[in-house]
Design a protein around this motif. Structure first.
Motif, PDB file in Angstrom:
ATOM      1  N   PRO A 335      49.742  31.334  42.910  1.00 39.72           N
ATOM      2  CA  PRO A 335      48.162  31.620  42.429  1.00 39.72           C
ATOM      3  C   PRO A 335      48.113  30.619  40.942  1.00 39.72           C
ATOM      4  O   PRO A 335      47.067  30.623  40.709  1.00 39.72           O
ATOM      5  CB  PRO A 335      48.390  33.093  42.190  1.00 39.72           C
ATOM      6  N   SER A 356      46.148  32.687  47.265  1.00 39.33           N
ATOM      7  CA  SER A 356      47.122  33.804  47.323  1.00 39.33           C
ATOM      8  C   SER A 356      46.693  34.568  46.019  1.00 39.33           C
ATOM      9  O   SER A 356      46.248  34.146  45.115  1.00 39.33           O
ATOM     10  CB  SER A 356      48.435  33.083  46.909  1.00 39.33           C
ATOM     11  N   TRP A 357      47.073  35.973  45.971  1.00 35.71           N
ATOM     12  CA  TRP A 357      46.888  36.976  44.825  1.00 35.71           C
ATOM     13  C   TRP A 357      48.048  37.627  44.792  1.00 35.71           C
ATOM     14  O   TRP A 357      48.750  38.236  45.580  1.00 35.71           O
ATOM     15  CB  TRP A 357      45.744  37.756  45.238  1.00 35.71           C
ATOM     16  N   TRP A 358      48.529  37.482  43.456  1.00 36.58           N
ATOM     17  CA  TRP A 358      49.805  38.291  42.933  1.00 36.58           C
ATOM     18  C   TRP A 358      49.331  39.651  42.447  1.00 36.58           C
ATOM     19  O   TRP A 358      48.494  39.745  42.012  1.00 36.58           O
ATOM     20  CB  TRP A 358      50.504  37.485  42.017  1.00 36.58           C
ATOM     21  N   CYS A 359      50.155  40.548  43.163  1.00 38.22           N
ATOM     22  CA  CYS A 359      49.547  41.975  42.977  1.00 38.22           C
ATOM     23  C   CYS A 359      50.200  42.447  41.716  1.00 38.22           C
ATOM     24  O   CYS A 359      49.947  43.698  41.064  1.00 38.22           O
ATOM     25  CB  CYS A 359      50.129  42.909  44.083  1.00 38.22           C
ATOM     26  N   GLN A 361      48.924  41.510  39.014  1.00 35.83           N
ATOM     27  CA  GLN A 361      48.054  41.469  38.073  1.00 35.83           C
ATOM     28  C   GLN A 361      46.822  42.663  38.560  1.00 35.83           C
ATOM     29  O   GLN A 361      46.481  42.550  39.821  1.00 35.83           O
ATOM     30  CB  GLN A 361      47.215  40.058  38.031  1.00 35.83           C
ATOM     31  N   LYS A 363      43.276  42.928  38.528  1.00 36.73           N
ATOM     32  CA  LYS A 363      42.278  42.766  39.125  1.00 36.73           C
ATOM     33  C   LYS A 363      42.546  42.157  40.413  1.00 36.73           C
ATOM     34  O   LYS A 363      41.834  42.398  41.535  1.00 36.73           O
ATOM     35  CB  LYS A 363      41.679  41.245  38.286  1.00 36.73           C
ATOM     36  N   GLU A 364      43.629  41.314  40.589  1.00 37.33           N
ATOM     37  CA  GLU A 364      44.015  40.821  41.899  1.00 37.33           C
ATOM     38  C   GLU A 364      44.488  41.789  42.824  1.00 37.33           C
ATOM     39  O   GLU A 364      44.328  41.874  43.932  1.00 37.33           O
ATOM     40  CB  GLU A 364      45.289  39.901  41.760  1.00 37.33           C
ATOM     41  N   ARG A 365      45.269  42.711  42.295  1.00 32.87           N
ATOM     42  CA  ARG A 365      45.741  44.005  43.027  1.00 32.87           C
ATOM     43  C   ARG A 365      44.659  44.665  43.632  1.00 32.87           C
ATOM     44  O   ARG A 365      44.701  45.240  44.630  1.00 32.87           O
ATOM     45  CB  ARG A 365      46.710  44.662  42.433  1.00 32.87           C
ATOM     46  N   HIS A 367      41.510  43.636  44.064  1.00 33.99           N
ATOM     47  CA  HIS A 367      40.903  42.940  45.159  1.00 33.99           C
ATOM     48  C   HIS A 367      41.723  43.095  46.530  1.00 33.99           C
ATOM     49  O   HIS A 367      41.156  43.238  47.580  1.00 33.99           O
ATOM     50  CB  HIS A 367      40.849  41.506  44.701  1.00 33.99           C
ATOM     51  N   VAL A 368      42.898  43.008  46.493  1.00 28.29           N
ATOM     52  CA  VAL A 368      43.684  43.149  47.655  1.00 28.29           C
ATOM     53  C   VAL A 368      43.565  44.370  48.311  1.00 28.29           C
ATOM     54  O   VAL A 368      43.306  44.536  49.572  1.00 28.29           O
ATOM     55  CB  VAL A 368      45.413  42.769  47.765  1.00 28.29           C
TER      56      VAL A 368
END
Length: 851
Positions: A335, A356-359, A361, A363-365, A367-368
């Motif tokens: 990411p 890719s989204w690293w969980c 973070q 905001k990204e978590r 989103h996932v």
């Protein structure tokens, strides 16, 4: 289209792939594939099927294998290569090549920074948790300085078509990337078996890349030596890509070593050879980071070298790739790669990568977790590569459990969008089928940039709708073509700079572990041959006894059955507490000795032990040796599959096996140089054959039998010794013990006699390098001098003397017993002198490294 649908393409056009390498959106053949398609049609279905069979045969004959863990097909599974190649045109490949070079340079800069200034972390470009939560970051490697301008010497990228039709980066491989050797073997095999495929197609050859690769190894030496010592470090024969390790060793001409072949002394790495220690300048490693040094990394590792990291810190050895480079395989970097590229190079990424989204973070978590079924979830550690979650296929309970784990350990997870790999044609059951593919290509450091292999390794999904593309899951491979409009040479030129070759020119330079495996392969094949011949003789006697009711026949058979147990040490056998049961059903006991690998001393165990030593030395064996060995393996496998054993079947089995064992032994002698370690093989072979012959003589010649029974025993002995015809030629008389002893023990000119074998053994042992400067006799030489002294003092009349009370030739038994003990001591002294590896070293402070 109508014509094509009646050919091997008939079921191909119904495919529903989102992107197919062969087809246009209108279901036509793409321009780049038209000539290859025409060549396939010209060859025809029947010929293609025949070529695929030939290709499979060639790979099996050449011993090309891929070890699949817990594979029911066995450890060394034949490598699978599909007859239809995969191709990309040079015009497209130029862009891919630039993207690979950029990504390799970017990862090189990341590696330098993470173990150096760590500006990426200080400036917030990468969250610290994304790095420190990954087991690939090794604190022991912090602030190590390197002489080479590029720390990342080798880089491999897994590529796949993205939804936009461009090649995307799927994975980065930086520790010890595998596949180069397989890619090269794929090209050699395809070119040999089906050259018609190349008609009117200009395929770029990888010869320049491999020349650059060899030069990289030579130039990586930290000292200015003219001929640096380069070694290839392997975990051993059970590693999944061990074939490639031995293949590259043979191809490049560098020693293949294991961790216990190397030792660190005074801050330098040394190769333990027969003569002593030789300094190592460059190590091309095929072992993961944490196993490389049990002193500073994983204490339980037996694969690496204790103290290796200290030698690296002192810049006394170069490791390719450097220890700690596994941190770059962390998908949590993905990411942030765009920002990293801007930071270091002020450029945009040339090759796209999976979103890719690293969980770790928030905001990204969120989103996932808001739409988890839409993602593919991975753990950031590659060691958990099997834990890839295709969330759309998980039920509610599994999704809830995964959400809970993400919330508890968010920094351990990365989410990626779902992309469908493109499909390419695979020849399956006389037609073409679209199968998902994944490409791996390689880049190696060269001057101020990176040299990229034109092509690489293509892996193919095992089933038509399979999502995973993995060799461990049963996938196959393809030859990878980069085609161009410019004519290309058909011949591949691989010419190394000989002045920069490792100076391994004498037996003194043979790595001790290689010498040890040669020694034991000689011993195991010698044991297998003597056992096979003896068992065949007994089986023949059993057949003969069915048509002969003489009392001596039954008595001699009982003696022969009991001698089997004594010679092979497969106790209790025919002489233990279950003696009566074994004698009642001798075929059952003999069958167990032949096929039961768990029975100590059995023929099967000897063959299994020989096989283990054999695979450890596969870089030394010729292709003819592979063919013979493969034939031996097949006969053994076929016998085990048929558990309805008869005397005839077992005799027929040994007829085939003995011939092949002898062929293999002859090929060994003509395929390996004495300075490569052949001498150790001969010593092991002679030691084992001599020791087993002594046990054979003790089992059959010590007891004083009546005349008729003695004749049967002597004839059986000479048959098992392959000496009956020689005896008849030499003595032209009725069998007598005196003449038999004279032939098989005392004759100085007969190559099967014990005296001849002992002198041959002494001669070979005398050629072993002295391990001390004063050239004193080694312990093994002293022992062999005692053996020869005993042999020269033998007196035939003394050996014939029978003790009236015991009815045994006790003098003969004592002499043979002393010789047996001396040979055993000689074997131990050889191991102690030349093969004794250092004891494992332990860390002063315990540390835990997960992987």
């Amino acid at each position: 289209m109508k014509t094509l649908t009646k050919t091997i393409f008939k079921n191909y056009f119904s495919a529903s792939s989102k992107y197919d390498e062969l087809l246009t959106a209108k279901m036509g053949i793409k321009d780049n594939w038209k000539i290859l398609s025409q060549n396939l049609l010209k060859i025809g279905t029947e010929n293609l099927s025949s070529k695929q069979t030939e290709l499979n045969w060639l790979l099996a004959e050449n011993g090309v294998t891929y070890n699949v863990y817990n594979d029911p097909k066995g450890l060394n599974r034949p490598w699978e290569l599909n007859v239809v190649p995969y191709l990309i045109h040079q015009n497209e490949w130029k862009g891919v090549e630039k993207g690979i070079q950029q990504r390799a340079e970017l990862l090189n800069l990341i590696l330098k920074d993470l173990y150096g200034k760590r500006d990426l972390l200080k400036n917030g470009i990468i969250p610290p948790e994304a790095i420190y939560a990954h087991s690939g970051f090794l604190r022991a490697c912090d602030q190590i300085q390197y002489k080479n301008s590029k720390q990342l010497s080798i880089y491999a990228a897994d590529l796949a078509r993205g939804p936009d039709g461009r090649m995307w980066v799927v994975n980065d491989r930086t520790q010890a990337p595998s596949g180069m050797g397989y890619a090269l073997e794929n090209r050699f095999s395809t070119s040999k078996i089906i050259p018609e495929l190349f008609t009117n197609i200009n395929v770029t050859q990888p010869s320049n890349f491999f020349n650059d690769f060899n030069q990289l190894l030579v130039n990586s030496a930290t000292t200015n030596v003219e001929s640096p010592m380069v070694v290839i470090l392997t975990p051993g024969p059970h590693n999944e890509t061990y074939f490639e390790h031995s293949y590259l060793s043979s191809f490049l001409g560098y020693p293949l070593v294991k961790g216990n072949d190397l030792v660190v002394r005074h801050g330098k790495v040394w190769l333990k050879s027969l003569k002593g220690l030789k300094q190592v300048d460059v190590i091309l490693r095929r072992i993961d980071d944490t196993f490389m040094d049990p002193l500073e990394l994983r204490e339980d590792s037996y694969l690496g070298v204790a103290g290796l990291l200290e030698a690296v810190r002192l810049q006394n050895v170069a490791i390719i790739n450097p220890i700690g480079s596994g941190v770059l395989e962390n998908p949590a970097l993905n990411p942030f790669m765009k920002n990293i590229c801007k930071y270091f190079l002020n450029e945009d990424l040339i090759l796209p990568q999976i979103a890719s989204w690293w969980c770790g973070q928030e905001k990204e978590r969120k989103h996932v977790l808001a739409d988890l079924p839409s993602f593919v979830l991975k753990r950031i550690d590659r060691s958990n590569r099997e834990h890839i979650y295709f969330c759309e296929f998980l039920d509610k309970a599994a999704l809830d459990a995964l959400k809970k784990e993400i919330l508890e350990f968010p920094f351990n997870f990365i989410a990626q969008e779902k992309i469908a790999f493109s499909t390419a044609p695979n020849f399956i059951e006389n037609q073409l089928e679209p199968r998902k593919i994944l490409c791996r290509t390689f880049a190696i450091a060269k001057e101020n940039s990176y040299s990229v292999m034109p092509g690489g390794l293509v892996r193919v999904a095992p089933e038509r709708e399979e999502l995973f593309v993995s060799n461990q899951r049963g996938g196959t491979s393809k030859d990878f073509w980069i085609v161009t409009d410019t004519p290309q040479p058909n011949l591949q030129n691989y010419s190394w700079n000989k002045t920069n070759s490792s100076p391994s020119t004498a037996i003194n330079d043979v790595p001790s572990h290689t010498a040890e495996n040669l020694f034991w392969s000689g011993r195991y094949i010698g044991r297998a041959l003597v056992t096979a011949r003896y068992l065949r003789m007994v089986l023949n006697q059993m057949t003969h006894a069915q048509y002969n009711d003489r009392k001596s026949e039954s008595e001699s058979l009982k003696t022969l059955f009991q001698s089997i147990t004594k010679i092979t040490s497969t106790f209790p056998g025919f002489i233990g507490e279950n003696e009566d049961d074994a004698l009642q059903n001798p075929l059952k006991e003999i069958s167990d000795i032949i096929v039961d690998e768990h029975k100590i001393g059995s023929f099967a165990q000897s063959m299994q032990s020989f096989s283990n030593s054999y695979y450890a030395l596969r870089n030394l064996w010729s292709r003819d040796m592979w063919r013979v060995f493969d034939g031996i393996q097949k006969h053994v496998k076929n016998l085990k599959a048929d558990d309805d054993y008869s005397v005839f079947k077992l005799t027929n089995f040994f007829d085939k096996i003995i011939t092949r064992l002898i062929a293999f032994m002859a090929l060994t002698e003509e395929s390996i140089l004495v300075r490569q370690g052949l001498l150790l093989y001969f010593i092991g072979l002679q030691l084992e054959i001599s020791a087993m012959n002594i046990e054979k003589f003790r089992a059959l010649l010590i007891v004083n039998y009546d005349e008729e029974l003695e004749y049967e025993i002597l004839e059986s002995l000479l048959n098992s010794h392959e000496s009956l015809n020689i005896y008849r030629y030499s003595y032209n008389s009725y069998l007598s013990l005196e003449n038999v002893l004279n032939l098989i023990i005392l004759d100085k000119e007969y190559s099967r006699s014990l005296t001849y074998q002992m002198h041959r053994l002494k001669k070979d042992i005398d050629k072993l390098p002295s391990t001390n400067e004063r050239k004193n006799l080694t312990i093994c030489q002293e022992n062999m001098n005692l053996v020869i002294s005993k042999m020269e003092s033998l007196n035939l009349k003394d050996m014939l003397v029978v003790n009236s009370e015991s009815n045994m030739r006790e003098n003969l038994d004592n002499i043979l017993s002393e010789l047996s003990d001396l040979l055993h001591i000689t074997s131990l002294s050889i191991s102690d002198t030349y093969f004794n590896h250092s004891q494992p070293q332990k860390q002063l402070v315990n540390r835990t490294i997960t992987s």
